[in-house]
Design an enzyme around this catalytic site. Sequence first.
Site, PDB file in Angstrom:
ATOM      1  N   HIS A 118       0.833  -1.203   0.000  1.00 34.61           N
ATOM      2  CA  HIS A 118       0.000   0.000   0.000  1.00 34.61           C
ATOM      3  C   HIS A 118       0.874   1.263   0.000  1.00 34.61           C
ATOM      4  O   HIS A 118       1.459   1.631   1.008  1.00 34.61           O
ATOM      5  CB  HIS A 118      -0.912  -0.030   1.243  1.00 34.61           C
ATOM      6  CG  HIS A 118      -1.829   1.132   1.364  1.00 34.61           C
ATOM      7  ND1 HIS A 118      -2.738   1.252   2.396  1.00 34.61           N
ATOM      8  CD2 HIS A 118      -2.010   2.238   0.590  1.00 34.61           C
ATOM      9  CE1 HIS A 118      -3.424   2.378   2.256  1.00 34.61           C
ATOM     10  NE2 HIS A 118      -2.986   3.002   1.170  1.00 34.61           N
ATOM     11  N   GLN A 120       1.392   5.343  -0.334  1.00 35.24           N
ATOM     12  CA  GLN A 120       0.614   6.516   0.052  1.00 35.24           C
ATOM     13  C   GLN A 120      -0.053   7.212  -1.128  1.00 35.24           C
ATOM     14  O   GLN A 120       0.542   7.380  -2.193  1.00 35.24           O
ATOM     15  CB  GLN A 120       1.513   7.531   0.781  1.00 35.24           C
ATOM     16  CG  GLN A 120       1.954   7.099   2.163  1.00 35.24           C
ATOM     17  CD  GLN A 120       3.299   6.422   2.160  1.00 35.24           C
ATOM     18  OE1 GLN A 120       3.602   5.640   1.265  1.00 35.24           O
ATOM     19  NE2 GLN A 120       4.122   6.716   3.157  1.00 35.24           N
ATOM     20  N   LYS A 148      -9.679  -1.971  15.037  1.00 36.66           N
ATOM     21  CA  LYS A 148      -9.317  -1.204  13.852  1.00 36.66           C
ATOM     22  C   LYS A 148      -8.932  -2.117  12.690  1.00 36.66           C
ATOM     23  O   LYS A 148      -8.471  -1.632  11.669  1.00 36.66           O
ATOM     24  CB  LYS A 148      -8.146  -0.263  14.176  1.00 36.66           C
ATOM     25  CG  LYS A 148      -8.491   0.792  15.216  1.00 36.66           C
ATOM     26  CD  LYS A 148      -7.279   1.663  15.517  1.00 36.66           C
ATOM     27  CE  LYS A 148      -7.612   2.716  16.567  1.00 36.66           C
ATOM     28  NZ  LYS A 148      -6.443   3.566  16.885  1.00 36.66           N
ATOM     29  N   ARG A 165      -3.060  -3.751   5.685  1.00 41.31           N
ATOM     30  CA  ARG A 165      -3.287  -2.827   6.791  1.00 41.31           C
ATOM     31  C   ARG A 165      -4.547  -3.167   7.569  1.00 41.31           C
ATOM     32  O   ARG A 165      -4.578  -3.124   8.801  1.00 41.31           O
ATOM     33  CB  ARG A 165      -3.385  -1.415   6.219  1.00 41.31           C
ATOM     34  CG  ARG A 165      -3.945  -0.392   7.195  1.00 41.31           C
ATOM     35  CD  ARG A 165      -4.396   0.846   6.459  1.00 41.31           C
ATOM     36  NE  ARG A 165      -5.072   1.764   7.357  1.00 41.31           N
ATOM     37  CZ  ARG A 165      -5.697   2.842   6.960  1.00 41.31           C
ATOM     38  NH1 ARG A 165      -5.737   3.141   5.686  1.00 41.31           N
ATOM     39  NH2 ARG A 165      -6.285   3.640   7.823  1.00 41.31           N
ATOM     40  N   TRP A 170       0.075  -2.932  10.298  1.00 41.00           N
ATOM     41  CA  TRP A 170       1.366  -2.583   9.682  1.00 41.00           C
ATOM     42  C   TRP A 170       2.474  -3.447  10.286  1.00 41.00           C
ATOM     43  O   TRP A 170       3.438  -2.949  10.868  1.00 41.00           O
ATOM     44  CB  TRP A 170       1.681  -1.103   9.898  1.00 41.00           C
ATOM     45  CG  TRP A 170       0.652  -0.141   9.388  1.00 41.00           C
ATOM     46  CD1 TRP A 170      -0.172   0.639  10.133  1.00 41.00           C
ATOM     47  CD2 TRP A 170       0.359   0.169   8.021  1.00 41.00           C
ATOM     48  NE1 TRP A 170      -0.968   1.413   9.315  1.00 41.00           N
ATOM     49  CE2 TRP A 170      -0.664   1.148   8.011  1.00 41.00           C
ATOM     50  CE3 TRP A 170       0.853  -0.296   6.799  1.00 41.00           C
ATOM     51  CZ2 TRP A 170      -1.197   1.671   6.850  1.00 41.00           C
ATOM     52  CZ3 TRP A 170       0.316   0.221   5.628  1.00 41.00           C
ATOM     53  CH2 TRP A 170      -0.687   1.195   5.654  1.00 41.00           C
ATOM     54  N   HIS A 175       3.261   1.588   5.957  1.00 40.83           N
ATOM     55  CA  HIS A 175       3.422   1.669   4.498  1.00 40.83           C
ATOM     56  C   HIS A 175       4.721   0.997   4.053  1.00 40.83           C
ATOM     57  O   HIS A 175       5.546   1.603   3.358  1.00 40.83           O
ATOM     58  CB  HIS A 175       3.375   3.120   4.029  1.00 40.83           C
ATOM     59  CG  HIS A 175       1.994   3.713   4.043  1.00 40.83           C
ATOM     60  ND1 HIS A 175       1.035   3.364   3.117  1.00 40.83           N
ATOM     61  CD2 HIS A 175       1.412   4.608   4.877  1.00 40.83           C
ATOM     62  CE1 HIS A 175      -0.082   4.033   3.375  1.00 40.83           C
ATOM     63  NE2 HIS A 175       0.117   4.788   4.443  1.00 40.83           N
ATOM     64  N   ARG A 208      -0.679   5.287  -9.103  1.00 34.05           N
ATOM     65  CA  ARG A 208      -1.472   6.470  -9.459  1.00 34.05           C
ATOM     66  C   ARG A 208      -0.632   7.397 -10.327  1.00 34.05           C
ATOM     67  O   ARG A 208       0.603   7.409 -10.228  1.00 34.05           O
ATOM     68  CB  ARG A 208      -1.920   7.194  -8.182  1.00 34.05           C
ATOM     69  CG  ARG A 208      -2.848   8.370  -8.427  1.00 34.05           C
ATOM     70  CD  ARG A 208      -3.259   8.998  -7.115  1.00 34.05           C
ATOM     71  NE  ARG A 208      -4.154  10.142  -7.297  1.00 34.05           N
ATOM     72  CZ  ARG A 208      -4.586  10.904  -6.318  1.00 34.05           C
ATOM     73  NH1 ARG A 208      -4.203  10.665  -5.061  1.00 34.05           N
ATOM     74  NH2 ARG A 208      -5.391  11.927  -6.563  1.00 34.05           N
ATOM     75  N   TRP A 227       3.888  10.400   8.685  1.00 34.22           N
ATOM     76  CA  TRP A 227       4.345   9.015   8.532  1.00 34.22           C
ATOM     77  C   TRP A 227       5.675   8.799   9.255  1.00 34.22           C
ATOM     78  O   TRP A 227       6.557   8.088   8.780  1.00 34.22           O
ATOM     79  CB  TRP A 227       4.484   8.635   7.049  1.00 34.22           C
ATOM     80  CG  TRP A 227       3.169   8.637   6.325  1.00 34.22           C
ATOM     81  CD1 TRP A 227       2.121   7.795   6.524  1.00 34.22           C
ATOM     82  CD2 TRP A 227       2.764   9.535   5.300  1.00 34.22           C
ATOM     83  NE1 TRP A 227       1.074   8.114   5.679  1.00 34.22           N
ATOM     84  CE2 TRP A 227       1.446   9.181   4.914  1.00 34.22           C
ATOM     85  CE3 TRP A 227       3.384  10.609   4.650  1.00 34.22           C
ATOM     86  CZ2 TRP A 227       0.751   9.855   3.930  1.00 34.22           C
ATOM     87  CZ3 TRP A 227       2.695  11.285   3.683  1.00 34.22           C
ATOM     88  CH2 TRP A 227       1.387  10.911   3.325  1.00 34.22           C
ATOM     89  N   GLN A 341     -15.081   5.500  -9.951  1.00 33.12           N
ATOM     90  CA  GLN A 341     -14.032   6.319 -10.566  1.00 33.12           C
ATOM     91  C   GLN A 341     -14.231   7.756 -10.123  1.00 33.12           C
ATOM     92  O   GLN A 341     -15.144   8.440 -10.581  1.00 33.12           O
ATOM     93  CB  GLN A 341     -14.099   6.220 -12.094  1.00 33.12           C
ATOM     94  CG  GLN A 341     -12.954   6.919 -12.810  1.00 33.12           C
ATOM     95  CD  GLN A 341     -11.633   6.197 -12.575  1.00 33.12           C
ATOM     96  OE1 GLN A 341     -11.503   5.023 -12.861  1.00 33.12           O
ATOM     97  NE2 GLN A 341     -10.656   6.919 -12.048  1.00 33.12           N
TER      98      GLN A 341
END
Length: 427
Positions: A118, A120, A148, A165, A170, A175, A208, A227, A341
């Site tokens: 994963h 960021q 959680k 996650r 983690w 991450h 992305r 982070w 989307q």
Amino acid sequence: MKDLKSVSVQAIDSDIALLLPSGVYEIKPMEPKSRLKSVAFFCVALALSGIVGFGYFCPDRVCALSKRDLMISPAAISDGMGKPLSHLNSKNGLSYDEMINDEFAFDMDSHDVMVFLHMQKTGGTSFGKHLVHDLDLKRPCTCPIVRKRCYCFRPHSNQSWLFSRYTTGWKCGLHADWTELTSCVDEKLDEMEGHIARRRYFYITLLREPVARYLSEYRHVQRGATWKAARHYCSGRSATSEELPQCFDSETWEGVSLDEFMACEANLASNRQTRMLSDLELVGCYNSDYMPKAERDRVMLASAKKNLASMSYFGLTEFQKISQYIFEETFNLRFAIPFEQNNATVSSSTITTLSSQQAARIAHLNALDLELYDFAKKLLFERFNKLKARDANFGQRFKHLGELPFKNGVTEFDWDKLSDDTTDGTI
């Protein structure tokens, strides 16, 4: 038959003829038959009692084979599915090509584990929620409000088939990147499950468009994200403060301007996707003096492309429907909801306010990511077209993606009641 060597050996009842390596026969006295039977019976009885006793009295954790023992003779041990054991514990896990070409299937009843890398601001939070809550499974994941995390167990055991996650937390660091995950997942699952298992790993991730991702991270940091809990673990140690100096002096970088954000040379937002997908041990981890920058960039980009192509699955945030279809066809799993989307993001509104100099600077800072994304986009559509060509029912499937019989789309689970904070390592 003329060329055959003719040997004549005479042996009486009390002797046996043995062929030595030199080709010479030696005659040895033979043990009496009754005595041989007694010795053989005793040996068999002793072996059987030893096996029974060893299995009964020896604890699992003591008698379990270590990973080193398992790797001594990989060709001799098979997973029962056509792949040698050495392949199971390889760093990359099973690749997309192996799953498609060799007709592999994700076996949730066995020791298959999906590992979500994963990164960021790539849409991973939404995708992670889809994985634990919207897949049509024999044994659906359960997400208690008081926790959680969710429980995504195998149909017939309380072992997790998903390392992410929202399931394991983690465990390999906040991450965790490719370098951290591939050196950590096996050990962490052994600890969690209390025994050593031979697993098949299926690495998955989302990418992305780099400029949009960079601006989204900038806005997130501007609001207070840091982070700080990220380990940046590589080659047996975490990065030092000299290798990764902090870009700000206060607790957070809240309120930072875009120009200040771009000015920090140690800012990991730049080319984040390339760095997180590459094998950092190849470039000396976070030691920038290990090799010249141009060579470092070249090796990291080549490694990131190789690792991405060898992953079981990756999707692109800008192509949600295509990414969903590829995932479902690759893993033979179905989502009960179509992916949305959402093109109207915070970063998209920020892009319109950039000066030409700022836009050029961002592109320069993310040059590796831009090339990686172009590679990923071509590969994504190549996979999509191949899957589409072999799907006789593609038109209907694609039109009704996320629509399943007896399923009414998204469930009533309220994600807002779970912590969605990605700036620390508490989840």
